[in-house]
Write a protein that holds these residues in place. Structure first.
Motif, PDB file in Angstrom:
ATOM      1  N   TRP A   1       7.273  60.554 -30.748  1.00  0.00           N
ATOM      2  CA  TRP A   1       8.142  59.800 -29.859  1.00  0.00           C
ATOM      3  C   TRP A   1       8.461  60.514 -28.552  1.00  0.00           C
ATOM      4  O   TRP A   1       9.274  60.037 -27.781  1.00  0.00           O
ATOM      5  N   ALA A   2       7.816  61.651 -28.308  1.00  0.00           N
ATOM      6  CA  ALA A   2       8.054  62.375 -27.056  1.00  0.00           C
ATOM      7  C   ALA A   2       7.442  61.595 -25.897  1.00  0.00           C
ATOM      8  O   ALA A   2       6.334  61.067 -26.004  1.00  0.00           O
ATOM      9  N   ARG A   3       8.166  61.508 -24.793  1.00  0.00           N
ATOM     10  CA  ARG A   3       7.686  60.828 -23.598  1.00  0.00           C
ATOM     11  C   ARG A   3       7.854  61.774 -22.416  1.00  0.00           C
ATOM     12  O   ARG A   3       8.856  61.731 -21.697  1.00  0.00           O
ATOM     13  N   PRO A   4       6.874  62.680 -22.209  1.00  0.00           N
ATOM     14  CA  PRO A   4       7.055  63.694 -21.166  1.00  0.00           C
ATOM     15  C   PRO A   4       7.193  63.125 -19.753  1.00  0.00           C
ATOM     16  O   PRO A   4       7.991  63.621 -18.960  1.00  0.00           O
ATOM     17  N   ARG A   5       6.436  62.086 -19.414  1.00  0.00           N
ATOM     18  CA  ARG A   5       6.549  61.522 -18.059  1.00  0.00           C
ATOM     19  C   ARG A   5       7.925  60.895 -17.842  1.00  0.00           C
ATOM     20  O   ARG A   5       8.536  61.057 -16.780  1.00  0.00           O
ATOM     21  N   TRP A   6       8.397  60.159 -18.836  1.00  0.00           N
ATOM     22  CA  TRP A   6       9.696  59.514 -18.725  1.00  0.00           C
ATOM     23  C   TRP A   6      10.796  60.562 -18.615  1.00  0.00           C
ATOM     24  O   TRP A   6      11.701  60.448 -17.784  1.00  0.00           O
ATOM     25  N   THR A   7      10.724  61.609 -19.444  1.00  0.00           N
ATOM     26  CA  THR A   7      11.736  62.670 -19.411  1.00  0.00           C
ATOM     27  C   THR A   7      11.739  63.362 -18.063  1.00  0.00           C
ATOM     28  O   THR A   7      12.803  63.621 -17.487  1.00  0.00           O
ATOM     29  N   LYS A   8      10.552  63.637 -17.526  1.00  0.00           N
ATOM     30  CA  LYS A   8      10.465  64.293 -16.225  1.00  0.00           C
ATOM     31  C   LYS A   8      11.043  63.403 -15.123  1.00  0.00           C
ATOM     32  O   LYS A   8      11.777  63.874 -14.250  1.00  0.00           O
ATOM     33  N   ALA A   9      10.733  62.103 -15.185  1.00  0.00           N
ATOM     34  CA  ALA A   9      11.249  61.183 -14.167  1.00  0.00           C
ATOM     35  C   ALA A   9      12.776  61.085 -14.233  1.00  0.00           C
ATOM     36  O   ALA A   9      13.453  61.074 -13.196  1.00  0.00           O
ATOM     37  N   VAL A  10      13.323  61.035 -15.437  1.00  0.00           N
ATOM     38  CA  VAL A  10      14.782  60.951 -15.586  1.00  0.00           C
ATOM     39  C   VAL A  10      15.438  62.226 -15.076  1.00  0.00           C
ATOM     40  O   VAL A  10      16.464  62.178 -14.378  1.00  0.00           O
ATOM     41  N   LYS A  11      14.863  63.379 -15.395  1.00  0.00           N
ATOM     42  CA  LYS A  11      15.437  64.644 -14.918  1.00  0.00           C
ATOM     43  C   LYS A  11      15.397  64.734 -13.395  1.00  0.00           C
ATOM     44  O   LYS A  11      16.382  65.144 -12.758  1.00  0.00           O
ATOM     45  N   LEU A  12      14.255  64.363 -12.800  1.00  0.00           N
ATOM     46  CA  LEU A  12      14.157  64.420 -11.341  1.00  0.00           C
ATOM     47  C   LEU A  12      15.126  63.459 -10.674  1.00  0.00           C
ATOM     48  O   LEU A  12      15.732  63.781  -9.649  1.00  0.00           O
ATOM     49  N   THR A  13      15.290  62.289 -11.244  1.00  0.00           N
ATOM     50  CA  THR A  13      16.238  61.319 -10.692  1.00  0.00           C
ATOM     51  C   THR A  13      17.664  61.843 -10.792  1.00  0.00           C
ATOM     52  O   THR A  13      18.452  61.711  -9.842  1.00  0.00           O
ATOM     53  N   ALA A  14      18.008  62.425 -11.930  1.00  0.00           N
ATOM     54  CA  ALA A  14      19.367  62.955 -12.099  1.00  0.00           C
ATOM     55  C   ALA A  14      19.637  64.094 -11.120  1.00  0.00           C
ATOM     56  O   ALA A  14      20.690  64.134 -10.460  1.00  0.00           O
TER      57      ALA A  14
END
Length: 136
Positions: A57-70
């Motif tokens: 269930w890991a989503r590296p692209r989504w996690t990276k996008a959320v971190k960059l947005t935050a």
């Protein structure tokens, strides 16, 4: 170029694998009966299951996008608050915080779009005389 794919098309189709016709039988029954297992072995299997489910269930692209947005939105709010927000009305004081930083920022931005007071200097280059010819 097309020979392997043509050869594959010419072969007879393989029968679909089902649970009952699968030649690759599982070595262990899954899930095991946890009431018959030792607690340490139960814990080991739970750890393996947790690790595999995290990987699935890991989503590296989504996690990276959320971190960059935050981080980007936090940085935007901080820069806006320091450089542009009117703090005088909120604090009720005449003096505004961050005035030194704001003045320095405005000086820097104004110096970018204005001409420098001193003209650029050209380096002194020795020009050889015209009658001098280079050897060929």
């Amino acid at each position: 170029m097309f020979r392997p794919s043509l050869r594959r098309l010419a072969e007879a189709p393989q029968p679909k694998l089902t649970i009952y016709k699968n030649p690759y039988k599982a070595q262990k029954t899954w899930p095991p009966d946890f009431s018959k297992l030792h607690p340490k072995h139960q814990f080991r299997l739970e750890r393996i299951y947790r690790r595999r489910s995290k990987q699935k269930w890991a989503r590296p692209r989504w996690t990276k996008a959320v971190k960059l947005t935050a981080w980007g939105s936090s940085l935007f709010v901080a820069v806006y608050g320091v450089l542009f927000m009117d703090w005088g009305e909120m604090t009720g004081r005449q003096e505004k915080p961050f005035t030194d930083i704001r003045e320095w920022f405005r000086e820097q931005t104004n110096s970018i779009w204005t001409a420098s007071p001193t003209p650029p200097q050209t380096p002194a280059v020795a020009i050889p005389p015209k009658d001098h010819q280079s050897p060929r």
